[in-house]
Design a protein around this motif. Sequence first.
Motif, short mmCIF file in Angstrom:
data_model
loop_
_atom_site.label_atom_id
_atom_site.label_comp_id
_atom_site.label_asym_id
_atom_site.label_seq_id
_atom_site.Cartn_x
_atom_site.Cartn_y
_atom_site.Cartn_z
N GLY A 1 31.17 51.00 64.30
CA GLY A 1 29.96 51.27 64.72
C GLY A 1 29.25 52.51 64.72
O GLY A 1 27.89 52.54 64.97
N ILE A 2 30.00 53.54 64.23
CA ILE A 2 29.36 54.99 64.50
C ILE A 2 28.20 55.13 63.39
O ILE A 2 27.29 55.49 63.88
N VAL B 1 24.14 55.99 63.98
CA VAL B 1 23.54 57.00 63.62
C VAL B 1 22.46 56.86 62.61
O VAL B 1 21.17 57.39 62.40
N VAL B 2 22.77 55.95 61.59
CA VAL B 2 21.64 55.73 60.59
C VAL B 2 20.30 54.90 61.40
O VAL B 2 19.45 55.14 61.27
N GLU B 3 20.71 54.05 62.41
CA GLU B 3 19.54 53.47 63.21
C GLU B 3 18.68 54.64 63.81
O GLU B 3 17.44 54.68 63.77
N GLU B 4 19.28 55.66 64.22
CA GLU B 4 18.52 56.96 64.74
C GLU B 4 18.09 58.00 63.65
O GLU B 4 16.82 58.29 64.18
N CYS B 5 18.39 57.71 62.71
CA CYS B 5 18.20 58.99 61.80
C CYS B 5 17.48 58.44 60.33
O CYS B 5 17.76 58.96 59.46
N ILE C 1 28.69 47.43 55.79
CA ILE C 1 28.21 48.48 56.44
C ILE C 1 27.20 49.23 55.46
O ILE C 1 26.19 49.42 55.82
N ALA C 2 27.45 49.28 54.37
CA ALA C 2 26.40 49.86 53.45
C ALA C 2 25.44 48.99 53.10
O ALA C 2 24.25 49.58 53.16
N ASP C 3 25.36 47.81 53.11
CA ASP C 3 24.13 47.23 53.01
C ASP C 3 23.16 47.16 54.12
O ASP C 3 22.13 47.34 54.20
N TYR C 4 23.81 47.22 55.57
CA TYR C 4 23.11 47.05 56.66
C TYR C 4 22.33 48.65 56.70
O TYR C 4 21.18 48.66 56.86
N CYS C 5 22.99 49.67 56.33
CA CYS C 5 22.57 51.13 56.56
C CYS C 5 21.58 51.04 55.44
O CYS C 5 20.49 51.85 55.69
N ASN C 6 21.60 50.85 54.06
CA ASN C 6 20.75 50.80 53.05
C ASN C 6 19.37 50.08 53.44
O ASN C 6 18.28 50.56 52.94
N LYS C 7 19.54 48.86 54.15
CA LYS C 7 18.34 48.19 54.52
C LYS C 7 17.57 48.92 55.45
O LYS C 7 16.24 49.00 55.51
#
Length: 364
Positions: A92-93, A97-101, A140-146
């Motif tokens: 979850g780290i 971080v991606v949600e914040e940045c 995780i990659a999918d979630y962050c890229n979206k």
Amino acid sequence: MMLLGVQYDEPLKLEAIADGGFSFAEIPYEVIEYGALPTYQKKKGDNRILRVAGFTYPLQKVTSDKLYEIFEACRSYQANYIVLETMNCEQGILEKVVEECSMMISDYRIPIFLENGCGGNDGIGYLHNGYSNVTQLKEIADYCNKICDCPVVGICIDIGYANLLAQNIRSQLNQCSEYLCLIHVNDNGGRCNEMQMPYTFTKGRGDLVTDWYHIVGELIRMEFGGWCIFNAKGLFKRVPEVLQTQYIRMLHAIGEEWERQFTFVERILNQPDKKLILFGAGQMLWDYMETFGEKYPPYFAVDNGRNRWGTEVHGVPVKSPDAILEVPEEARNVVICCMYYDAIGTQLRQMGVRYHEFQDQYFV
């Protein structure tokens, strides 16, 4: 084509990486963080440039401020990517971080590669963690890229970690092919994280513990064009400094061999203006025909076994080796298709015939 490099870590010298033939060094960001990156001293008259491939950093320590700091270092050093290491890491780290940045990540557009990992250590063995399986990494990659609205997060596969968990590495690579951007290359015996060079560990009657031939073969089939970084830190912790360059040259030779296999089809087989002649009419000819025969059929095959002359194998006529000389040199493409490469190579050189080799381990 792959981009080749070596991961720097003390006591390995940057000069050894460059002198060994590599143009890229991957740097643990903590080396920069603590001001411990030595100045690279080029030899007089040496025009080569040693560049920073990218930075590595433990995901466990990543915060929004730290990510910004690493991005800035990437710009300063012209680094190409960031690898986030997940060994013994909680889940979850990165998502947090991606949600914040997300806006910052989108602005920098510096690729972030999430590495596979595991839990445990050499003393108690290794177990799966939340980053061991490519399905989890892809999610995780999918979630962050979206969230970032751009494909900035990819996957790095460390072969050694996958081997510690006795995973089917070929399957792992295949499953994440569309996300796969970097391979960390090191070897171990399947029990401890030795981080040695490829082909180091064998079992039984010489079988490789890590199936490097088929791993590379899978990358060839995927047409992998990302980074291949040798991170054999365990090796260089044991090698005397005076031998570092020689071991780096060995790693470079391994990389060159793999690159030759990546280009084998286009470089050797795709010559429509020449007649393809295969030397060998045994099992490897069958393997060749099953793999490449439909697209690149041989004109004929030759063999030293007289009993095979005048026969057909898999629809290919078999002749005496002397038949090679009946085809003009400029019109023939001779490829050894037999395990006795050295003996047949000597025979062909004595005949004045230029040749190539079909290394079936990579393709079958």
